[in-house]
Design a protein around this motif. Structure first.
Motif, PDB file in Angstrom:
ATOM      1  N   PHE A 118       0.808  -1.213   0.000  1.00 22.56           N
ATOM      2  CA  PHE A 118       0.000   0.000   0.000  1.00 22.56           C
ATOM      3  C   PHE A 118       0.846   1.270   0.000  1.00 22.56           C
ATOM      4  CE2 PHE A 118      -2.644  -3.282   1.953  1.00 22.56           C
ATOM      5  CZ  PHE A 118      -3.734  -3.224   1.105  1.00 22.56           C
ATOM      6  N   GLU A 119       2.140   1.134  -0.106  1.00 22.66           N
ATOM      7  CA  GLU A 119       3.031   2.293  -0.105  1.00 22.66           C
ATOM      8  C   GLU A 119       3.356   2.723  -1.523  1.00 22.66           C
ATOM      9  OE1 GLU A 119       6.438   1.228   2.166  1.00 22.66           O
ATOM     10  OE2 GLU A 119       5.341   1.128   4.048  1.00 22.66           O
ATOM     11  N   GLU A 120       2.340   3.018  -2.285  1.00 16.31           N
ATOM     12  CA  GLU A 120       2.545   3.462  -3.657  1.00 16.31           C
ATOM     13  C   GLU A 120       2.858   4.951  -3.685  1.00 16.31           C
ATOM     14  OE1 GLU A 120      -0.905   2.533  -5.884  1.00 16.31           O
ATOM     15  OE2 GLU A 120      -0.809   0.390  -5.456  1.00 16.31           O
ATOM     16  N   GLU A 121       3.582   5.328  -4.697  1.00 13.45           N
ATOM     17  CA  GLU A 121       3.866   6.735  -4.894  1.00 13.45           C
ATOM     18  C   GLU A 121       2.590   7.412  -5.372  1.00 13.45           C
ATOM     19  OE1 GLU A 121       6.527   8.826  -4.558  1.00 13.45           O
ATOM     20  OE2 GLU A 121       7.441   7.207  -3.416  1.00 13.45           O
ATOM     21  N   THR A 122       2.195   8.449  -4.676  1.00 17.34           N
ATOM     22  CA  THR A 122       1.014   9.199  -5.096  1.00 17.34           C
ATOM     23  C   THR A 122       1.453  10.452  -5.822  1.00 17.34           C
ATOM     24  OG1 THR A 122       0.928  10.326  -2.974  1.00 17.34           O
ATOM     25  CG2 THR A 122      -0.407   8.334  -3.200  1.00 17.34           C
ATOM     26  N   ALA A 123       0.676  10.786  -6.840  1.00 10.02           N
ATOM     27  CA  ALA A 123       0.975  11.992  -7.598  1.00 10.02           C
ATOM     28  C   ALA A 123       0.678  13.208  -6.727  1.00 10.02           C
ATOM     29  CB  ALA A 123       0.124  12.031  -8.855  1.00 10.02           C
ATOM     30  N   PRO A 124       1.425  14.278  -6.916  1.00  9.51           N
ATOM     31  CA  PRO A 124       1.134  15.486  -6.126  1.00  9.51           C
ATOM     32  C   PRO A 124      -0.255  16.019  -6.481  1.00  9.51           C
ATOM     33  CG  PRO A 124       2.774  15.942  -7.817  1.00  9.51           C
ATOM     34  CD  PRO A 124       2.534  14.467  -7.828  1.00  9.51           C
ATOM     35  N   VAL A 125      -0.913  16.556  -5.483  1.00 11.24           N
ATOM     36  CA  VAL A 125      -2.258  17.085  -5.670  1.00 11.24           C
ATOM     37  C   VAL A 125      -2.170  18.426  -6.396  1.00 11.24           C
ATOM     38  CG1 VAL A 125      -4.326  17.877  -4.490  1.00 11.24           C
ATOM     39  CG2 VAL A 125      -3.064  15.916  -3.608  1.00 11.24           C
TER      40      VAL A 125
END
Length: 190
Positions: free
Chosen positions: A18-25
């Motif tokens: 569950f530690e995926e890289e999230t795109a910046p908001v």
């Protein structure tokens, strides 16, 4: 029937899955009226919750929460329509443009843009006249002026007209509109 094969997953692998890289908001696509609409929406939600809580938990409801929530809903609808106008998300029928020649479709789309601008301008004028007639009205359950709601609806129509003009200019510069090429606007969010 085929048998499913499950590979063993360690707890560490599961936790790291569950530690995926999230795109910046990116909040740049939202305008000021969107944030005002969000604030009014949360105010309406608070009133509805307060109404529910006082009615069913305390068994003694506040009468004013319903009127405030209804007026907030009116404001949310008309200010939210500004966002729909800006992002060309109002309901429109584009199937006709698939069967028209490109030049005819272009002129028809520009005519629709102009009619939309004229409609919003006319509604702004009507609302301005209406506010002038009922500017002294008060709310029924709480002694607040109703003209705040009417001015918000008026502001919504004025902002829709201004955003429709922006969309019209953008369509001219781009060379096509959402009516002519709806797929080009899917997921655009501008």
């Amino acid at each position: 029937m085929t048998q499913e094969v499950h590979t063993q997953v360690t707890p560490e692998e599961l936790a790291h899955a569950f530690e995926e890289e999230t795109a910046p908001v990116d909040l740049s696509r939202y305008a000021v009226e969107d944030w005002v609409t969000l604030a009014v929406f949360w105010g309406m939600s608070l009133c509805v919750f307060l109404q529910f809580f006082t009615r069913y938990v305390m068994n003694n409801s506040f009468a004013w929460t319903e009127e405030i929530a209804i007026n907030c809903l009116v404001v949310v609808v008309f200010l939210g329509s500004v966002m729909c106008t800006r992002t060309t998300r109002h309901i429109h029928v584009d199937v006709l443009y698939h069967y028209l020649p490109a030049g005819v479709g272009r002129y028809l789309a520009l005519a629709v843009n102009l009619i939309t601008i004229c409609f919003f301008a006319y509604m702004s004028w009507l609302l301005w006249r209406y506010v002038g007639i009922v500017h002294r009205e008060r709310m029924v359950t709480i002694n607040l002026p109703r003209n705040v709601v009417f001015y918000a609806v008026f502001a919504g129509f004025v902002l829709m007209m201004l955003r429709a003009i922006q969309v019209f200019i953008g369509n001219i510069r781009r060379g096509y509109s959402a009516l002519e090429r709806p797929a080009a606007f899917d997921g655009l969010g501008e």
